[in-house]
Structures are given as C-alpha cells and as structure tokens.
Scaffold this active site. Structure first.
Site, PDB file in Angstrom:
ATOM      1  N   ASP A  90       0.849  -1.192   0.000  1.00  0.00           N
ATOM      2  CA  ASP A  90       0.000   0.000   0.000  1.00  0.00           C
ATOM      3  C   ASP A  90       0.886   1.243   0.000  1.00  0.00           C
ATOM      4  O   ASP A  90       2.072   1.174   0.337  1.00  0.00           O
ATOM      5  CB  ASP A  90      -0.938   0.017   1.211  1.00  0.00           C
ATOM      6  CG  ASP A  90      -0.204   0.131   2.535  1.00  0.00           C
ATOM      7  OD1 ASP A  90       0.802  -0.588   2.723  1.00  0.00           O
ATOM      8  OD2 ASP A  90      -0.609   0.944   3.392  1.00  0.00           O
ATOM      9  N   GLU A 156       0.252  -0.667   5.874  1.00  0.00           N
ATOM     10  CA  GLU A 156       1.319  -0.061   6.687  1.00  0.00           C
ATOM     11  C   GLU A 156       1.141   1.442   6.764  1.00  0.00           C
ATOM     12  O   GLU A 156       1.379   2.051   7.804  1.00  0.00           O
ATOM     13  CB  GLU A 156       2.687  -0.402   6.088  1.00  0.00           C
ATOM     14  CG  GLU A 156       3.851  -0.166   7.051  1.00  0.00           C
ATOM     15  CD  GLU A 156       4.345   1.267   7.112  1.00  0.00           C
ATOM     16  OE1 GLU A 156       4.980   1.628   8.112  1.00  0.00           O
ATOM     17  OE2 GLU A 156       4.090   2.050   6.179  1.00  0.00           O
TER      18      GLU A 156
HETATM   19 ZN   LIG Z   1       6.957   2.205   4.140  1.00  0.00          ZN
END
Ligand SMILES: [Zn+2]
Length: 451
Positions: A90, A156
């Site tokens: 992501d 994340e």
């Molecule tokens: Zn990162």
C-alpha cells in the site's frame, strides 16, 4: 562451485524493475476507502509475482477487516534458517497532483531516479525481495539456501490497525529466525544503513470550546475569547522558545547514529533560507531519539469563507512521535494532560486519544546482524552505518513482541532524497541495485555455517 551472485542479480534486475513499475501503476492507497479495489488488485499482482519468482505457496490473506496482504513461502534445505522478508504494497495518497513533475502513478525515470508514488516506499521493497529470490532460484545459481516466507502488508501507511489480529491469525506462517524489513532508508547515496531504532507513533484530537454559539466580533470582540485564538495559544505551549518539545514526562534519549551534516540536511528537507531548525542538541538525536510534536490539521472556518465572527469551537489533530525507550500510551497521556493543563482563559479542552504504536530498539549483536553487515559492505563497497530512524513501522514492534527470539533487520531501499510520502517520491536506481544484491548476499550469508 562458486556462484557469482552479483552477476545473477544483474541478470534479474530488469525484471524486478519492470515488476516495480507494474506495481506503481496500481494506486493502492490504503487511506482511501474508494481505493479498496486497487488494494485487492495490487495484492493479487504481488501474489502472481511471488509465484512467478518461485514460491510454491502464495495466498492473498486478510485478518479481521484488514486490507489484503500477501503471504508466500518456500521451505529451505534441512537445517537452514527460516527468513521472513517483509514489505508493504500500500502507498500514501499522492497529495496535490499539481505538486508532482510527472504523474504519481506512471513511473518516470529522470537522472538515475525512478519517480512515482511507491517507487521507493515500499513497492521497491517488494521488488528487492523478488530480485533476491530470482537471483537464487535462477538457472545459474544453486537454489535458495534458506527457507523464506514473504509477507507483503496492505495497510502499513495507515498504521497497521489490524496488526495484532494479523499476527494472531498467521503466527505459524510468520515464525522465523530472522526478519528483513525492507522499508527504511540508507545513510546516503554512498553509505548503506541498518536501522536499529524506530520511534513510536501516536496522537490525539484536541477540541477547544469557549462559547455556545458564534458571536459578532465587533459587538463582543475584546473581552470574549474565541476558540480558534485559544486553540492557537494552547498549541503554542507544545514547544519552548528553542523549539524543543515542552510536554513534561516524555523520554528524550540519545542515538548511536553518526551526526547528520546540517547543511545537507537543510537542503534535503527543502528548508527555506533563513528558517532555523528547531530544538537543541545533536541533530541525529533530535531526528530519532527524541520526541516530535506536530500539529497536522485544524478544523476551523476556511479563509475563503471566513466571516467576522468569534468562533465557538475549534479542533486540531496533533501527532506525537515517541522516542525509543518511551511508552507510547503513557507519552500520549502526557500530551493530553499537558493540553488540559494549559487551556488559556479557562477554555474547555477535550481530548480524543488516538492509537499508540510502540517504539522499537533492535538487538544488534547477533549472527544475522553480522551477516547483514558483511552483505551490505560487499554490495556497497563500504561498511554500513547503524542508525536510528524517526518513523515507525508498527509491524516491527508487534512482531518483536510476539517473537522475541527473532533477529530483526531493518534494511533500506530509500536514500535521503527519496521524499517518501511527499510529492516527487523517487527511487535511486543504483541504490536499488545495491539493495537487491545486499539482500541476495544476506540470504547466502545466513545459510553459511562458518560465520
Ligand atoms: Zn513504508
């Protein structure tokens, strides 16, 4: 048989670069609920790439309501260590597209750098793992010398909200002797780094109320405090005159990192002429071993439609980076207590606490560190610096809590000019090649019995 891993990495590099570009074209912005289909598309693309790189067992997985992650694994020779290779697929939102010199989701090469959102943070981490696997599994090499699990996370950039569910659901598959988190930076274009500490992250929303409704600023202004001015005064108490954080009770430590050259740092930050750096003490300590408090958003009337009104309520979102050695929840509570205690003019202050991600300090004396340092030195031609990083990787801390015996290596594909999270994010392509070679060498070093 002597295997020339450098040659094997050179051979697989074009494919890893092409895969990176393919991933960058998928706008997998985890913070955008409308981008859920792209998150899934990105996860399936990563899964296909891992299968193609020689992992027999690859799944797109979720835990709770997490965004899709990818888990792939391959057993190593009997007795060989098992290594978990981490990256995330992501990315941050692109921000203002007008601030980019080229389309954020169309990779573009300029002056030895590849530009685009995620070219470095952290789709390059995925590409490094692919390159290292392919270099070992290609025709000219001897096969993968260690067991490998690859985890490519999908959230994340929003702080890994489901990390505990995820670790609980897949603990058996994630267990490893050594973990390589390829999601950090190098010291410079010439010097590699292993990141040995991370700051934790937390924050809160503070709301200030002074009135039960807005008032004419001419009829009431003067004696009646407005909430926005009160909020500004409150936020101004968060730092002292030097710019050091003025919240009592926060840990402020020192780091083993070499000192950062101020002139170069100013240039990399894009600090305008005449603007001074904030805080006191070594710059390296301020960047990774001390707390940082930043006002990252304010709810107040926008300038364009502002009227001459005393504003009854205003809110701000305050981010707190927590120093290694501190307790993130306690630090957040100290920040909340500071805000409550410093309300100007008796204004009503309420605080909505955010999540707290703990800081991290690596154990650096083990065998995996020796293997990583020799791999980095061989790939770069110069020894690695052990350095603290100012950011947070929630997965690292949560993993270390669950598997305290695993040796954790935080490696980098970024360099100081990468501008992760900013406009014109880019990957330095020569650094990328070194990162691929270093990881391939690391896997070989870990399998050897003689060091
Ligand atoms: Zn990162």
């Amino acid at each position: 048989m002597t295997v020339n891993l450098a040659q094997a990495v050179r051979e697989v590099l074009p494919s890893a670069r092409a895969d990176l570009e393919r991933l960058v074209r998928i706008p997998s912005v985890s913070a955008d609920p409308d981008a859920a289909p792209q998150l899934w598309a990105s996860a399936f693309e990563v899964a296909g790439l891992l299968r193609g790189a020689g992992l027999p067992e690859v799944d797109v997985v979720t835990a709770g309501d997490s965004r899709p992650a990818v888990l792939g694994s391959r057993l190593g020779p009997p007795g060989a260590p098992h290594v978990l290779l981490y990256a995330h697929h992501d990315v941050q939102p692109p921000g203002e597209v007008a601030d980019w010199d080229s389309d954020p989701f169309e990779p573009a090469e300029r002056d030895g750098r590849l530009y685009g959102r995620g070219t470095a943070d952290d789709k390059a981490g995925v590409a490094v793992h692919l390159a290292a696997l392919r270099a070992h599994l290609g025709a000219s090499t001897e096969g993968l010398p260690v067991g490998v699990t690859v985890l490519v996370e999908g959230e994340e950039e929003i702080g890994s909200p489901a990390v505990r569910d995820f670790l609980a659901a897949y603990a058996d598959r994630l267990r490893a002797d050594v973990v390589v988190f390829a999601d950090a930076g190098n010291w410079s274009l010439d010097v590699p780094a292993l990141t040995t500490t991370l700051r934790g992250g937390t924050g809160l929303v503070v709301e200030v109320r002074t009135l039960d409704h807005g008032l004419h600023s001419g009829m009431f202004g003067g004696p009646v405090p407005d909430a926005l001015t009160a909020l500004c005064r409150l936020l101004a108490t968060l730092h002292d005159e030097n710019g050091d954080v003025a919240v009592a009770g926060l840990v402020r430590g020192t780091s083993d990192s070499p000192e950062v050259a101020e002139e170069q740092f100013r240039a990399e930050a894009g600090l305008l002429d005449g603007v001074r750096l904030t805080g006191t003490g070594r710059l390296a300590d301020r960047l990774s071993a001390g707390p940082a408090v930043t006002v990252i958003g304010i709810d107040a009337p926008p300038v364009a439609t502002a009227s001459n009104t005393l504003v009854p309520v205003a809110r701000a979102k305050v981010s707190l980076r927590v120093a290694p050695g501190d307790d993130a929840a306690a630090a957040r509570d100290a920040l909340a207590a500071h805000l409550r205690a410093h309300a100007p003019w008796g204004a009503r202050v309420t605080v909505q606490a955010g999540r707290a991600a703990a800081p991290f300090t690596a154990r650096t004396g083990g065998r995996a560190y020796r293997c990583a340092r020799s791999a980095l030195e061989a790939a770069w031609g110069t020894p690695a610096v052990l350095a603290g990083a100012g950011g947070s990787i929630p997965f690292v801390t949560a993993y270390a809590g669950l598997f305290p015996d695993a040796e954790i290596l935080i490696t980098g594909v970024e360099d100081p000019a990468t501008r992760a999270h900013g406009s014109n994010e880019s990957l330095h392509l020569a650094t990328f090649e070194r990162a691929c070679l270093a990881e391939a060498l690391l896997l070989r070093n870990l399998a050897r019995h003689d060091d």
